[in-house]
Design an enzyme around this catalytic site. Structure first.
Site, PDB file in Angstrom:
ATOM      1  N   THR A  95       0.397  -0.917  -0.161  1.00 58.51           N
ATOM      2  CA  THR A  95       0.132   0.110  -0.229  1.00 58.51           C
ATOM      3  C   THR A  95       0.735   1.366   0.026  1.00 58.51           C
ATOM      4  OG1 THR A  95      -1.294  -1.320   1.102  1.00 58.51           O
ATOM      5  CG2 THR A  95      -1.685   1.419   1.001  1.00 58.51           C
ATOM      6  N   VAL A  97       2.243   5.145  -0.221  1.00 56.73           N
ATOM      7  CA  VAL A  97       2.701   6.488   1.097  1.00 56.73           C
ATOM      8  C   VAL A  97       2.095   7.717  -0.213  1.00 56.73           C
ATOM      9  CG1 VAL A  97       3.901   7.947   1.439  1.00 56.73           C
ATOM     10  CG2 VAL A  97       3.667   5.637   2.739  1.00 56.73           C
ATOM     11  N   ILE A 131       4.928  -1.283   2.962  1.00 56.08           N
ATOM     12  CA  ILE A 131       4.890   0.279   2.978  1.00 56.08           C
ATOM     13  C   ILE A 131       4.790   0.057   1.705  1.00 56.08           C
ATOM     14  CG2 ILE A 131       4.248   2.797   3.576  1.00 56.08           C
ATOM     15  CD1 ILE A 131       2.589   0.982   5.212  1.00 56.08           C
ATOM     16  N   LYS A 132       4.511   1.450   0.568  1.00 65.41           N
ATOM     17  CA  LYS A 132       5.679   2.132  -0.492  1.00 65.41           C
ATOM     18  C   LYS A 132       6.054   3.597  -0.499  1.00 65.41           C
ATOM     19  CE  LYS A 132       4.566   0.580  -4.480  1.00 65.41           C
ATOM     20  NZ  LYS A 132       3.219   0.048  -5.626  1.00 65.41           N
ATOM     21  N   LEU A 133       7.762   3.112  -0.568  1.00 66.16           N
ATOM     22  CA  LEU A 133       7.373   4.536  -0.628  1.00 66.16           C
ATOM     23  C   LEU A 133       8.278   4.973  -2.386  1.00 66.16           C
ATOM     24  CD1 LEU A 133       9.309   4.112   2.654  1.00 66.16           C
ATOM     25  CD2 LEU A 133       6.822   5.388   2.192  1.00 66.16           C
TER      26      LEU A 133
END
Length: 316
Positions: A95, A97, A131-133
């Site tokens: 998912t 950011v 967590i995608k950054l």
């Protein structure tokens, strides 16, 4: 003979690059990835209407401020879609950011924590979420902080070796080097046609994979953004590959023998000194393709994030 998808699964974890649950049910991947563009597309599907209503109701319960409601609704919707996808895969959901935070380490850390809390409130443990950054310097540093808190991260929009090296040194869980977008840039610049063996995107991932393995880095390499099945077969053996449903469907018709191309021969080299911020920024700037594609990728995700929020705002 088994099809490409089934052969590939023998040595590579297959990840679905989609927010469409029906597509995920069909291809049965291990993990799934989403991003603002995929969420925007998914939000137009009729089966997601109840999730949008739930996200709106949640946002209204959290704040009376319209701007905050829009932000909360977007975050909640991303998590609700992630929850739905997790019902149909055994592994993890990525998912993303908000891309507008790509140059603010603290804001990305706070958003990552918020998304994990939303998942936790829904009974989903953090070990099922990445967590995608964006792989900016600030994004990589945010990933380093979150990893130390036990929150695994997927560093995306990765186009350069400097980005890959910095991610490994930060100890992030996974990187997503973009194969097809690298190819797009070189085709536009040179006018050449590339084979899977000369494809600059394929060669980039092969270089990163070899570097990680021979230096003993644990960061997972997940090739992303594919334009054709040739790019996929040329990276057989990569830790993970995230593939769109239409390419996965095309793989069903592939009946040739698929040899493993990428092999982990173990750590054989001593790790270099850590890349400094100055070195990272200089190396990134020297790579015109990576500089342009990272900036373009962030802008594209921001456009779709704004479109998604505009659609949500109309319902608030």
């Amino acid at each position: 003979m088994a099809n490409l998808f089934d052969q590939l699964k023998e040595f590579t974890t297959i990840v679905a690059d989609t927010g469409d649950v029906e597509a995920i049910k069909s291809v049965k991947p291990y993990d799934a990835t989403t991003n603002p563009s995929l969420l925007l597309k998914a939000s137009t599907l009729p089966q997601y209407a109840p999730l949008i209503d739930e996200a709106i109701a949640y946002a209204k319960s959290q704040s009376g401020d319209k701007a905050q409601q829009i932000e909360d609704a977007a975050d909640k919707l991303a998590v609700l879609i992630g929850q739905e996808i997790l019902k149909h895969i055994p592994g993890k959901i990525s998912t993303e950011v908000d891309a507008r935070l790509s140059f603010d380490t603290d804001a990305m850390v706070q958003k990552g924590r918020k998304l994990i809390k939303l998942y936790a409130d829904a009974g989903i443990s953090k070990d099922r979420v990445l967590i995608k950054l964006a792989s900016t310097w600030e994004g990589i540093k945010a990933g380093e902080i979150l990893e130390k808190e036990g929150i695994n991260c997927n560093l995306t929009l990765l186009f350069s070796f400097a980005q890959a090296r910095a991610c490994a040194e930060a100890g992030v869980f996974l990187i997503s080097p973009f194969v097809g977008r690298i190819l797009d840039w070189y085709k536009a610049k040179t006018g050449e046609n590339y084979t899977s063996e000369t494809d600059p995107g394929v060669l980039s991932v092969r270089k990163i994979y070899a570097y990680y393995k021979e230096h003993g880095y644990k960061t997972v390499v997940m090739g992303a953004s594919f334009r054709n099945t040739g790019e996929i077969t040329a990276l057989a053996g990569c830790d993970r590959l995230t593939v769109s449903p239409n390419l996965l469907e095309r793989a069903e018709g592939y009946r040739r023998y698929l040899p493993r191309v990428l092999v982990d021969n173990g750590a054989t080299k001593q790790r270099p000194a850590l890349l400094t911020e100055k070195e990272f920024r200089f190396d990134q700037n020297e790579d015109a393709m990576a500089t342009e594609k990272l900036a373009e990728g962030i802008r594209g995700f921001v456009v779709d994030q704004n479109k998604l929020e505009k659609a949500l705002a109309e319902k608030l």
